[in-house]
Design a protein around this motif. Structure first.
Motif, short mmCIF file in Angstrom:
data_model
loop_
_atom_site.label_atom_id
_atom_site.label_comp_id
_atom_site.label_asym_id
_atom_site.label_seq_id
_atom_site.Cartn_x
_atom_site.Cartn_y
_atom_site.Cartn_z
N TRP A 61 -15.11 11.81 10.23
CA TRP A 61 -14.68 12.54 9.04
C TRP A 61 -13.75 11.68 8.22
N THR A 62 -13.60 12.08 6.96
CA THR A 62 -12.66 11.39 6.08
C THR A 62 -11.31 12.08 6.16
N CYS A 63 -10.32 11.44 5.62
CA CYS A 63 -8.95 11.94 5.69
C CYS A 63 -8.80 13.26 4.92
N SER A 64 -8.01 14.16 5.48
CA SER A 64 -7.81 15.46 4.84
C SER A 64 -6.68 15.45 3.81
N CYS A 65 -6.14 14.27 3.50
CA CYS A 65 -5.09 14.20 2.49
C CYS A 65 -5.68 14.30 1.08
N ARG A 66 -6.98 14.21 0.95
CA ARG A 66 -7.65 14.33 -0.35
C ARG A 66 -8.21 15.75 -0.49
N ALA A 67 -8.49 16.16 -1.72
CA ALA A 67 -8.99 17.51 -1.97
C ALA A 67 -10.39 17.71 -1.40
N THR A 68 -11.18 16.64 -1.32
CA THR A 68 -12.53 16.74 -0.79
C THR A 68 -12.61 15.95 0.52
N VAL A 69 -13.08 16.63 1.55
CA VAL A 69 -13.22 16.02 2.87
C VAL A 69 -14.70 16.00 3.23
N TYR A 70 -15.15 14.89 3.80
CA TYR A 70 -16.54 14.73 4.23
C TYR A 70 -16.57 14.58 5.75
N ALA A 112 -0.19 6.13 6.47
CA ALA A 112 -0.03 7.10 7.56
C ALA A 112 -1.36 7.78 7.92
N CYS A 113 -2.37 7.65 7.09
CA CYS A 113 -3.66 8.30 7.33
C CYS A 113 -4.42 7.57 8.43
N MET A 172 0.85 -1.18 0.00
CA MET A 172 0.00 0.00 0.00
C MET A 172 0.89 1.24 0.00
N ASN A 173 0.37 2.33 -0.50
CA ASN A 173 1.06 3.60 -0.55
C ASN A 173 1.43 4.07 0.85
N ASP A 174 2.67 4.55 1.05
CA ASP A 174 3.12 5.01 2.37
C ASP A 174 2.27 6.14 2.91
N VAL A 175 1.82 7.05 2.04
CA VAL A 175 0.99 8.17 2.49
C VAL A 175 -0.34 7.65 3.04
#
Length: 94
Positions: A38-47, A7-8, A1-4
């Motif tokens: 909430w969803t992770c803030s590493c994406r452009a859209t957060v819910y 870390a989420c 899996m992606n390291d970023v």
């Protein structure tokens, strides 16, 4: 899996499915709300699943420059909001 992604700590929204339900998005109401999950803030859209006064709703924030765009679903019974939240995370609602 992606390291970023490893870390989420918060969940990510799955890719939109073909049978995706379109949600109604409205202007944000004013007032005090409690953010439940909430969803992770590493994406452009957060819910965020929010609650206030016995009602619940989903808030969507599109992190954009120069200012974020925020909207929310209609407020309703918490059970319905949790169902929408589950569908959103699974890619069955957007």
């Amino acid at each position: 899996m992606n390291d970023v992604l490893e870390a989420c700590l918060s969940p990510h929204v799955a890719a939109m499915r073909r049978d995706c339900r379109r949600l109604e998005w409205n202007v944000v109401r004013s007032g005090r709300v409690r953010v439940v999950v909430w969803t992770c803030s590493c994406r452009a859209t957060v819910y965020e699943l929010c609650a206030s006064g016995g009602r619940a709703f989903i808030r969507r924030t599109v992190q954009a420059e120069p200012v974020a765009v925020i909207c929310e679903t209609p407020w309703g019974p918490p059970r319905e909001a949790w169902e929408i939240w589950a569908a959103l995370l699974a890619g069955r609602a957007r």
